[in-house]
Design a protein around this motif. Structure first.
Motif, mmCIF file in Angstrom:
data_model
loop_
_atom_site.group_PDB
_atom_site.id
_atom_site.type_symbol
_atom_site.label_atom_id
_atom_site.label_comp_id
_atom_site.label_asym_id
_atom_site.label_seq_id
_atom_site.Cartn_x
_atom_site.Cartn_y
_atom_site.Cartn_z
ATOM 1 N N GLY A 130 0.819 -1.194 0.000
ATOM 2 C CA GLY A 130 0.000 0.000 0.000
ATOM 3 C C GLY A 130 0.854 1.244 0.000
ATOM 4 O O GLY A 130 2.064 1.202 0.225
ATOM 5 N N GLY A 131 0.231 2.384 -0.276
ATOM 6 C CA GLY A 131 0.915 3.664 -0.224
ATOM 7 C C GLY A 131 1.729 3.966 -1.467
ATOM 8 O O GLY A 131 1.741 3.214 -2.444
ATOM 9 N N GLU A 132 2.437 5.090 -1.410
ATOM 10 C CA GLU A 132 3.294 5.554 -2.502
ATOM 11 C C GLU A 132 4.713 5.769 -1.982
ATOM 12 O O GLU A 132 5.221 6.891 -1.942
ATOM 13 C CB GLU A 132 2.733 6.843 -3.099
ATOM 14 N N PRO A 133 5.363 4.714 -1.563
ATOM 15 C CA PRO A 133 6.708 4.867 -0.982
ATOM 16 C C PRO A 133 7.755 5.184 -2.044
ATOM 17 O O PRO A 133 7.628 4.795 -3.211
ATOM 18 C CB PRO A 133 6.962 3.500 -0.356
ATOM 19 N N ASN A 134 8.787 5.892 -1.616
ATOM 20 C CA ASN A 134 9.979 6.088 -2.437
ATOM 21 C C ASN A 134 10.964 4.972 -2.107
ATOM 22 O O ASN A 134 11.517 4.938 -1.007
ATOM 23 C CB ASN A 134 10.624 7.448 -2.141
ATOM 24 N N ILE A 135 11.184 4.066 -3.060
ATOM 25 C CA ILE A 135 12.132 2.964 -2.882
ATOM 26 C C ILE A 135 13.376 3.341 -3.673
ATOM 27 O O ILE A 135 13.425 3.197 -4.895
ATOM 28 C CB ILE A 135 11.529 1.636 -3.374
ATOM 29 N N ASN A 163 1.460 2.042 -5.019
ATOM 30 C CA ASN A 163 1.887 2.803 -6.194
ATOM 31 C C ASN A 163 3.292 3.365 -5.953
ATOM 32 O O ASN A 163 3.487 4.572 -5.864
ATOM 33 C CB ASN A 163 0.878 3.927 -6.459
ATOM 34 N N PRO A 164 4.303 2.497 -5.846
ATOM 35 C CA PRO A 164 5.632 2.956 -5.426
ATOM 36 C C PRO A 164 6.414 3.658 -6.532
ATOM 37 O O PRO A 164 6.157 3.486 -7.725
ATOM 38 C CB PRO A 164 6.321 1.650 -5.021
ATOM 39 N N ILE A 165 7.393 4.429 -6.090
ATOM 40 C CA ILE A 165 8.444 4.956 -6.969
ATOM 41 C C ILE A 165 9.669 4.076 -6.751
ATOM 42 O O ILE A 165 10.140 3.918 -5.624
ATOM 43 C CB ILE A 165 8.765 6.420 -6.630
ATOM 44 N N ILE A 166 10.181 3.482 -7.826
ATOM 45 C CA ILE A 166 11.323 2.558 -7.749
ATOM 46 C C ILE A 166 12.469 3.203 -8.513
ATOM 47 O O ILE A 166 12.465 3.257 -9.748
ATOM 48 C CB ILE A 166 10.940 1.172 -8.321
ATOM 49 N N PRO A 213 3.846 0.268 -10.368
ATOM 50 C CA PRO A 213 4.657 1.399 -9.887
ATOM 51 C C PRO A 213 4.392 2.649 -10.716
ATOM 52 O O PRO A 213 4.140 2.568 -11.923
ATOM 53 C CB PRO A 213 6.090 0.896 -10.051
ATOM 54 N N GLN A 214 4.453 3.806 -10.056
ATOM 55 C CA GLN A 214 4.266 5.047 -10.803
ATOM 56 C C GLN A 214 5.531 5.458 -11.541
ATOM 57 O O GLN A 214 5.462 6.235 -12.494
ATOM 58 C CB GLN A 214 3.799 6.165 -9.882
ATOM 59 N N LEU A 215 6.689 4.927 -11.104
ATOM 60 C CA LEU A 215 7.942 5.236 -11.789
ATOM 61 C C LEU A 215 8.929 4.102 -11.568
ATOM 62 O O LEU A 215 9.065 3.601 -10.449
ATOM 63 C CB LEU A 215 8.547 6.546 -11.265
ATOM 64 N N VAL A 216 9.611 3.695 -12.635
ATOM 65 C CA VAL A 216 10.726 2.751 -12.554
ATOM 66 C C VAL A 216 11.857 3.364 -13.365
ATOM 67 O O VAL A 216 11.844 3.324 -14.598
ATOM 68 C CB VAL A 216 10.339 1.364 -13.106
ATOM 69 N N ALA A 217 12.829 3.962 -12.674
ATOM 70 C CA ALA A 217 13.848 4.735 -13.386
ATOM 71 C C ALA A 217 15.205 4.607 -12.716
ATOM 72 O O ALA A 217 15.290 4.433 -11.489
ATOM 73 C CB ALA A 217 13.438 6.210 -13.449
ATOM 74 N N TYR A 234 13.849 5.238 -19.477
ATOM 75 C CA TYR A 234 13.858 5.718 -18.092
ATOM 76 C C TYR A 234 15.262 5.610 -17.489
ATOM 77 O O TYR A 234 15.425 5.757 -16.274
ATOM 78 C CB TYR A 234 12.875 4.895 -17.249
ATOM 79 N N TYR A 235 16.246 5.330 -18.308
ATOM 80 C CA TYR A 235 17.651 5.192 -17.898
ATOM 81 C C TYR A 235 17.877 4.026 -16.936
ATOM 82 O O TYR A 235 18.817 4.032 -16.143
ATOM 83 C CB TYR A 235 18.196 6.493 -17.306
ATOM 84 N N ASN A 236 17.008 3.018 -16.994
ATOM 85 C CA ASN A 236 17.318 1.746 -16.362
ATOM 86 C C ASN A 236 18.368 1.030 -17.198
ATOM 87 O O ASN A 236 18.309 1.051 -18.445
ATOM 88 C CB ASN A 236 16.062 0.872 -16.276
ATOM 89 N N ILE A 237 19.332 0.411 -16.559
ATOM 90 C CA ILE A 237 20.388 -0.305 -17.268
ATOM 91 C C ILE A 237 20.383 -1.779 -16.845
ATOM 92 O O ILE A 237 19.779 -2.133 -15.828
ATOM 93 C CB ILE A 237 21.771 0.332 -17.036
#
Length: 569
Positions: free
Chosen positions: A335-340, A363-366, A387-391, A427-430
């Protein structure tokens, strides 16, 4: 000749029935171990009562008939020590024993004042620290529970040991189990400290999931402790004013640290080493605000390394060796929108999992994590939530791939290069080898990136940097597992001009533990030092303070995080 053989057989047979027992017994304040008696008291049929003594150096050896014994070590002026139900058979070396010269005091009921290290305290009933009272325990003091009793703190408990003199809360049993006593419970308007303590062998499994240390209310700093051996959780937090859980070692629990629900105040879980946990290393429940989970090592865990239900910050943790069961993961977001952010996760089932919950809507930011060497997916979404972002992450050698579904469009598809020229998605994931120096936690170079690692200088550039680098993962180049340099941050200061007080309010992911007010000549005028860092504070200003301009500094752990000018009316 026949008679001689029979006699010889009897001698040999009798010898087989004896055990060769040896060991050492010492005195805590005397190098001469003479006049200690060691009694072997029979427990089983066939065991034979015996009394021996050690030599001047504490060494003893004797032949004792096979059997089960209570072994009792005694000397006048010292506490008796017993090894219960020891089975003697063959050659056996007993554990070293040191007899204590400290006096034993039995304690129970309402207690305040000072407990000194010149006595050992045997708890023979529940202990209560009353509201408005303080119980202080000296470094090096032992508190031994002689039954399933609890310390209830409505006032204040100051158990402040040091690196060479831990305070010990333990079982009084010679052979302790992990459920011999209750726990330490905090209530009310407490402002308590547990620092450099050993807290062990308490708290049976219970439906409330209360821990060996349980904080219901109040401010509690739990720092630099060894917390171990329980059927339940190590630390359980409900609704404190503020809780600091920092630099502790926790192991041999059902659960490590659990932060409860409906908590609007500051909870910091930082720098802990948590391992040998049957279920969950760190759990943060629903509706927890102003919490942060950072710089922890969590490993050898049965289900989840970190489980989270709230919108908090989870960063610079190393999570590894979590069960490979199909439902397990290094970090699970329920749950929640944590910054991971800036975590290193390896040797789990799924690196990060997102629980299928429409009600809690995870809805995490990863961002900027190393997710590698996991037997499942790098990111596993169980259903609708995504996730709202995977970057800016580094994915490598996850057996089932980067993710299974519901990742943002384009994640995992090579489409460009990052600022270092490494192939990446948009998203600059490598997706290259992280080139970590070692994945062995006993190695001093554990999780260090090498200078040639693609993780170096490849993290989100908006993240605070260490030594000039913004690196992917928990450990920066050079081996810094930390927040980074203490950049000046924006803190609201109001009212300004101020009258009798001024409020300092930081962002939810920033804490401070000291406010200083300095005049323009550099003289310290007012100071407030807190036991536990907070995100907001009302700072009182003396009516006698002359009107004018002053400099305020806001610090955390001795480092200034912001400063500015304050006008006093």
């Amino acid at each position: 000749m026949k008679a001689f053989v029979i006699v010889l057989f009897l001698i040999i047979s009798q010898g087989i029935q004896a055990a060769d027992v040896s060991g050492n017994v010492f005195l805590d304040n005397n190098s001469n171990s003479e006049n200690i008696t060691i009694t072997f008291s029979p427990v089983s049929p066939g065991a034979v009562y015996a009394v021996i003594s050690p030599d001047i150096n504490g060494f003893y050896t004797s032949s004792i008939e096979n059997g089960v014994y209570d072994v009792i070590f005694e000397k006048a002026g010292y506490q008796t020590y017993e090894l219960m139900e020891v089975f003697l058979n063959g050659n056996i070396t007993l554990d070293d024993v040191t007899l204590s010269s400290a006096t034993v005091q039995e304690i129970s009921g309402e207690i305040s004042g000072l407990l000194t290290n010149t006595s050992i305290y045997k708890v023979v009933g529940n202990i209560f620290v009353p509201t408005g009272e303080t119980l202080t325990i000296e470094p090096g003091t032992e508190i031994k529970f002689d039954g399933y009793y609890t310390i209830y703190v409505d006032g204040t408990l100051i158990a402040d040991g040091n690196e060479t003199n831990y305070i010990r809360f333990t079982s009084n049993a010679n052979t302790p189990s992990n459920r011999d006593w209750g726990n330490i419970s905090f209530f009310g308007n407490t402002n308590s400290i547990l620092n450099y303590c050993i807290i062990e062998y308490g708290m049976e499994e219970n439906s409330e999931n209360n821990g060996l240390i349980t904080v219901y209310e109040g401010n509690v700093a739990i720092t630099n402790n060894i917390i171990r051996h329980s059927e339940e959780r190590g630390v359980r937090i409900y609704s404190p004013g503020a809780a600091l859980i920092k630099n502790n070692k926790l192991y041999d629990f059902r659960g490590g640290i659990t932060a409860g629900s409906d908590n609007p105040n500051s909870i910091i879980i930082e720098g802990n080493e948590i391992y040998n946990i049957a279920q969950i290393g760190i759990a943060v429940s629903v509706n927890v605000e102003n919490a942060v989970v950072r710089h922890n090592k969590v490993y050898d865990v049965g289900i989840y390394g970190i489980q989270n239900w709230s919108s908090i910050d989870i960063y610079r943790n190393i999570v590894f060796n979590v069960s490979a069961a199909g439902f397990s993961s290094g970090i699970i977001i329920a749950g929640g929108e944590p910054n991971i952010t800036n975590n290193t996760i390896f040797n789990t089932r799924h690196g990060i999992a997102i629980y299928d919950s429409d009600f809690f809507d995870p809805n995490p930011i990863i961002n900027s994590n190393i997710i590698a060497y996991n037997s499942g997916y790098g990111i596993h979404s169980e259903g609708v939530p995504q996730p709202q972002l995977v970057a800016y992450n580094l994915f490598y050698n996850n057996t089932m791939g980067i993710g299974n579904n519901n990742l943002p469009a384009g994640v995992g598809v090579i489409a460009t290069t990052n600022n270092n020229g490494v192939d990446s998605d948009v998203y600059y994931n490598i997706f290259s080898n992280p080139e970590l120096e070692s994945l062995d936690p006993t190695n001093p170079l554990f999780c260090y990136p090498t200078s040639t690692s693609d993780a170096v200088d490849a993290a989100d550039p908006s993240i605070p940097v260490v030594d000039g680098h913004a690196d992917i993962g928990a450990v920066e180049l050079g081996g810094v597992l930390g927040i980074g340099n203490q950049q000046l941050v924006s803190i609201a200061v109001f009212p300004n001009p101020a009258g009798h007080f001024v409020n300092f309010k930081a962002p939810t992911n920033v804490q401070f533990d000291q406010i200083d007010l300095i005049d323009l000549q550099g003289r310290s005028i007012l100071k407030q030092k807190l036991n536990i860092p907070v995100s907001n504070l009302q700072f009182p200003i003396s009516e006698n303070l002359a009107p004018g301009v002053y400099i305020y500094t806001v610090s955390n752990d001795g480092k200034i995080i912001t400063q500015g000018r304050l006008l006093k009316n």
